[in-house]
Design a protein around this motif. Structure first.
Motif, PDB file in Angstrom:
ATOM      1  N   ARG A  12       0.908  -1.196  -0.107  1.00  0.00           N
ATOM      2  CA  ARG A  12      -0.109   0.061   0.113  1.00  0.00           C
ATOM      3  C   ARG A  12       0.969   1.267  -0.012  1.00  0.00           C
ATOM      4  N   PRO A  64      -1.743   8.048   0.203  1.00  0.00           N
ATOM      5  CA  PRO A  64      -2.372   8.396  -1.116  1.00  0.00           C
ATOM      6  C   PRO A  64      -2.002  10.183  -1.113  1.00  0.00           C
ATOM      7  N   ASP A 114       0.999   3.834  -3.123  1.00  0.00           N
ATOM      8  CA  ASP A 114       0.116   4.869  -2.945  1.00  0.00           C
ATOM      9  C   ASP A 114      -1.423   4.521  -2.502  1.00  0.00           C
ATOM     10  N   LEU A 115      -1.736   3.416  -2.042  1.00  0.00           N
ATOM     11  CA  LEU A 115      -3.065   2.905  -1.711  1.00  0.00           C
ATOM     12  C   LEU A 115      -3.637   3.159  -0.372  1.00  0.00           C
ATOM     13  N   PRO A 116      -4.894   3.531  -0.178  1.00  0.00           N
ATOM     14  CA  PRO A 116      -5.361   3.997   1.209  1.00  0.00           C
ATOM     15  C   PRO A 116      -5.187   2.711   2.281  1.00  0.00           C
ATOM     16  N   ARG A 170       0.800  11.233  -4.163  1.00  0.00           N
ATOM     17  CA  ARG A 170       0.749  10.708  -5.357  1.00  0.00           C
ATOM     18  C   ARG A 170       1.031  11.914  -6.371  1.00  0.00           C
TER      19      ARG A 170
END
Length: 328
Positions: free
Chosen positions: A90, A109, A94-96, A112
C-alpha cells in the motif's frame, strides 16, 4: 647415509633427485615459507589487538554501554516490521490504508503525482525516477568531460609533462572529495534540490572516469597511431581514428559501471537534501514509519538489480558476446 639425511619421495632420495644446488634452493624456499608464516601470524596478532582496542575505545566512548547494547543489535530490524505485510505494498503504490488515523504514518495517497484526474504516479516511483535522472545526467556529462580530459592525460598521446601533469592533478582534485561532501557544499550555495546533486556527482564522475580512461588509452595498441602519424594526420585525427575505436568498448564498460555507482550515490545525496528517493528514506526512518521504509528499501533493491542487469545487457551488445565466452 645420504638417504637417511635427506627426505625421500617414492623411495628415491630427494638429494639424489635434486642434487646439492636443488637442496639449497629447497631449504631457502622452506626458510622463506617459515618467515612468511611468522609474519602472517604477527599480522593477525596485531589485527586482533587493534580490533580489541577499537572495541574497548567504543565501549569507553559510549559510557560502557557498547557491550551492553550488543544483544539489542537487531531491535531496529524488529521495529521496522509493520503490523500488516500488505502495508508495504500500500505504501509503495500509494493505496489507502485501513489503519489510517490522520497521522503521517499511513497517509500513503497524499504523495501521489497526478497525471490526469484519475491517473497518477506513486510518490516513491516518481522520486526513484528523479534519483535515476540525477545519476544518468551526471554520468553522461562526466563521461564526456572525462573522455576529453583523458586523452590530454595519457602519456602516449601527450608527451609534454607541462600539459599532462596539470590535467592529471585537476582530475585528482575532482575526485578527491566524496560526492556527499561536494553535495553539502553546493546545497549550501544553491539551496535544496536535484541541481546541486547533479553538480556534485558530475564533478566526482569526471575525476574518476578520467583516471580510468587515460589508463585504458596508455595500454592501447600504438600501431594505428603510428600509421596515421606517418601519413601526416593531425593529433585530433589520430585520436578519433586510431584511439577511439580501440578504447570505446572499455569506455562504455566503465560508463555503465559508473552509472550503477552514481545511482547509489544519488540516493545517499538525496538524504541530505539533494532530492530523489533518499530524502523520503531519511524521513521515513527518522519518523519510524515501518511500511514506508520497507517500501522504499524494496524499490531501491529492485531498481539496483534492474540497472545492473540493464548494464550487463548493454555491455554484451556493445562489446560482443564473444568477449564473455569462456576459453576452454
Amino acid at each position: 647415509m645420504a638417504s637417511t639425511q635427506n627426505p625421500t619421495a617414492n623411495g628415491i632420495s630427494l638429494g639424489t633427485k635434486l642434487g646439492d644446488r636443488g637442496l639449497a634452493i629447497e631449504r631457502h624456499w622452506q626458510e622463506l615459507a617459515t618467515q612468511r608464516r611468522f609474519y602472517t601470524a604477527i599480522g593477525l596478532v596485531v589485527l586482533l589487538l587493534a580490533l580489541a582496542g577499537s572495541l574497548w575505545f567504543a565501549n569507553d566512548s559510549n559510557s560502557g554501554k557498547f557491550f551492553d547494547r550488543l544483544p539489542h543489535l537487531f531491535d531496529f530490524i524488529e521495529d521496522l516490521l509493520p503490523r500488516d505485510a500488505t502495508e508495504i505494498w500500500r505504501a509503495l503504490f500509494d493505496l489507502p490504508s485501513p489503519y489510517f488515523d490522520g497521522s503521517l504514518k499511513y497517509d500513503y495517497p497524499e504523495g501521489r503525482y497526478y497525471i490526469t484526474d484519475s491517473l497518477y504516479i506513486p510518490e516513491y516511483f516518481y522520486k526513484m525516477v528523479e534519483t535515476l535522472n540525477i545519476a544518468v545526467v551526471s554520468t553522461i556529462i562526466g563521461f564526456l568531460f572525462g573522455a576529453i580530459l583523458s586523452f590530454f592525460a595519457a602519456r602516449n598521446m601527450v608527451k609534454s609533462p607541462w600539459l599532462r601533469g596539470p590535467v592529471r592533478r585537476f582530475m585528482e582534485v575532482l575526485r578527491a572529495f566524496p560526492e556527499i561532501v561536494l553535495a553539502g557544499f553546493f546545497l549550501a550555495i544553491l539551496s535544496l534540490g536535484p541541481i546541486p546533486a547533479i553538480i556534485a556527482v558530475t564533478i566526482h564522475t569526471i575525476g574518476a572516469l578520467g583516471k580510468l580512461f587515460f589508463e585504458v588509452i596508455e595500454n592501447a595498441d600504438m600501431r594505428p597511431d603510428e600509421g596515421l602519424r606517418a601519413v601526416g594526420a593531425s593529433w585530433i585525427e589520430r585520436v578519433w581514428f586510431a584511439m577511439v575505436p580501440q578504447v570505446m568498448p572499455n569506455f562504455i564498460s566503465y560508463f555503465l559501471l559508473r552509472l550503477e555507482i552514481n545511482v547509489r550515490a544519488s540516493t545517499i545525496i538525496g538524504a541530505v537534501g539533494g532530492g530523489g528517493i533518499g530524502e523520503q528514506l531519511r524521513l521515513s526512518i527518522s519518523r519510524g514509519h515501518e511500511a514506508k521504509t520497507l517500501a522504499i528499501v524494496l524499490l531501491l533493491f529492485i531498481t539496483i538489480i534492474a540497472v545492473d542487469q540493464l548494464s550487463a545487457w548493454l555491455r554484451r551488445k556493445l562489446v560482443g558476446e564473444q568477449a564473455f565466452q569462456a576459453v576452454i
